[in-house]
Design a protein around this motif. Sequence first.
Motif, mmCIF file in Angstrom:
data_model
loop_
_atom_site.group_PDB
_atom_site.id
_atom_site.type_symbol
_atom_site.label_atom_id
_atom_site.label_comp_id
_atom_site.label_asym_id
_atom_site.label_seq_id
_atom_site.Cartn_x
_atom_site.Cartn_y
_atom_site.Cartn_z
ATOM 1 N N ARG A 30 -2.745 -0.950 6.267
ATOM 2 C CA ARG A 30 -2.839 0.346 5.577
ATOM 3 C C ARG A 30 -1.696 1.246 6.021
ATOM 4 N NH1 ARG A 30 -5.386 5.564 6.197
ATOM 5 N NH2 ARG A 30 -6.584 6.140 4.357
ATOM 6 N N ASP B 87 0.867 -1.165 0.000
ATOM 7 C CA ASP B 87 0.000 0.000 0.000
ATOM 8 C C ASP B 87 0.907 1.219 0.000
ATOM 9 O OD1 ASP B 87 -2.060 1.829 0.230
ATOM 10 O OD2 ASP B 87 -2.123 1.690 2.422
ATOM 11 N N LYS C 19 -6.676 -1.621 -0.039
ATOM 12 C CA LYS C 19 -5.534 -1.802 0.860
ATOM 13 C C LYS C 19 -5.208 -3.286 0.993
ATOM 14 C CE LYS C 19 -5.715 2.571 1.228
ATOM 15 N NZ LYS C 19 -4.816 3.383 0.379
#
Length: 605
Positions: A202, A62, A104
């Motif tokens: 994330r 991510d 994500k």
Amino acid sequence: MTKVGRRIGLILLVCVLSVLFLSPDAYAKRSFKFTVFIGADVRLKLLTLNVISTVADTSLADGPVSVTLITPSTYKLRPLGTGDYYYLDRGYTLTSVPGFLSGKVWIVGRDDDKLNNADGFLQFEISDTARVYVFYDGNAPSLPGWMTTLGFAPADQTITTSNPVADTLVGYLKIMTKGVVRLGGNDGTATGAQCNYVVVVRRPVNGDLGDPTQLATTLMQFPRMGHRVVAMNTGRVLVMGGIDTSNTLVAKCELYDTVPQSFSISGMMVQPRNNPAVVTLNDGRILAIGGDLDGVVTVSSGGGSVTGITALESCEIYDPSTQFWTATAPMAHKRRLPEAITLADGRVFVSGGVDDTYGFGIPYTEVYDPGTNTWTAGPTMLSLGPYNSGSYPFAAGMRYGHRMSLLADGRVLIAGGMWHGPDMVDYAMDACEIYDPASNAISMAAPMTAPRSRFGMVDLGGGKIAALGGLFYQAPSPPMTSATYVSTSDVEIYDAATNTWSPAAQLPRGMYDFAYASPAANRVVVFDGYDVTGTDAGDILLYDGVFNTWSLVGSLVKSRSFPFSNGAGMVTDVGGKDYFLCGGVHLDEAAGQSTILSSGERFKY
């Protein structure tokens, strides 16, 4: 068997074996059509099958944060999204996910592991600090012990699924530092969970409440500063008071409708006023308290008098059902920039402010009873400023630019503010006091670790109050001979249970006169704010009290500050983490000009 029949049977066998040998461990949902040719020109469409297509196996990123799966080796990584199978061994799909987590890194596991209770069952490595979310069965009576041990906290987010026995997964969050992350098993036998947990990773850019969604900018009928905004129980927002670009008081009020995002004129105030205190009464009516008739304060060169300001003792109430203002009983003291708060019993407590005789802070408090429309005297505040000659009125207890917060036990914390000394200097205060409505008495509380005025103060829940930023003069000692404005970035938290202040993570920069609100327990959102250079950067910042971190989550379309105003009265929640603010002052640094704004902006989390 005929030749055609043998051909159909052979092809069917190949199709079935192909599906069986496509291991679902390594694949995501994909639709395939199988068509059988019979002879030269006859086609028989047999079936359409949902099988699983290849996706990322053990490494996915991510942005700058990459995730590498270690164990179990049968688990896989893929981008989070609705409609996907969320286990490798079941056909359940994700029906909704938080928008800010879409795409994500998602660790896809097996539902058959829901009873596993091994330590370090799931292990993966992150290349940098990241937010790790564990979504757990929302119907489970308890959580695995390792989640508490590791410090996972409620994230105020959910995932929904097509699983009939566990259709809602509740999110918990922990910021993890670079390295190997070790999570225990789901432990369904002990917790009562009916499904295995889901993990999402994330990068830590925008906080765990999600990215803000900016809605259309809306124009008021009048530009305003020194006004106040408040969300009413009708679902509309009342904008009242203030001055316009010609330094003229704005008598007309405006109503903001969230749908269709427009302003309309409402009733006129009985007395137009600038910088009043405003509170919502328990019956939903709005009480406007004091304020002034002028927007500009001019301090005389000597003596201790202030010209160019007329403070008000008058008050009035707005009824949302009729859209009319009605005058109420006046206060005993004129007050510009007072602070007010609705007490647990429905009465209103007012403290401090500036009078129009001396320009000093006011030490007196008053209590309004809306049931009888009467004001009664409260106790005089106690705090002494840093310079006290004792030769002028109100030597003790003078305070303005301060803040108040209602504690869980019904008492009121009074913190910080300015103390206008005889040398005509506004000294910031660190002194704090507590008002007890039961005894109508004030006592000293622990002082803040640093003096501040024109700051933010937010109830974080759990008996914790945060003081944010603010302004003070920096000098060796009073009386002031040479001084510097300082806008502080310091943040500190008051613990009502222990009567102590402790430092917290600093704002990214020093600021004051900013708008602020609390979208959830242990969260603060800050909109813009001046610093000592006059810069208002237009930042939207989010404080996460669980992890004691600040994140930049967006920018205002038009940067703005709210001179001398309590920023809690400049922004309001119009529907659950849906914030609206309007007006204020925009500084054009290049042109060296400031503009009073008529625009409103709205942000949703």
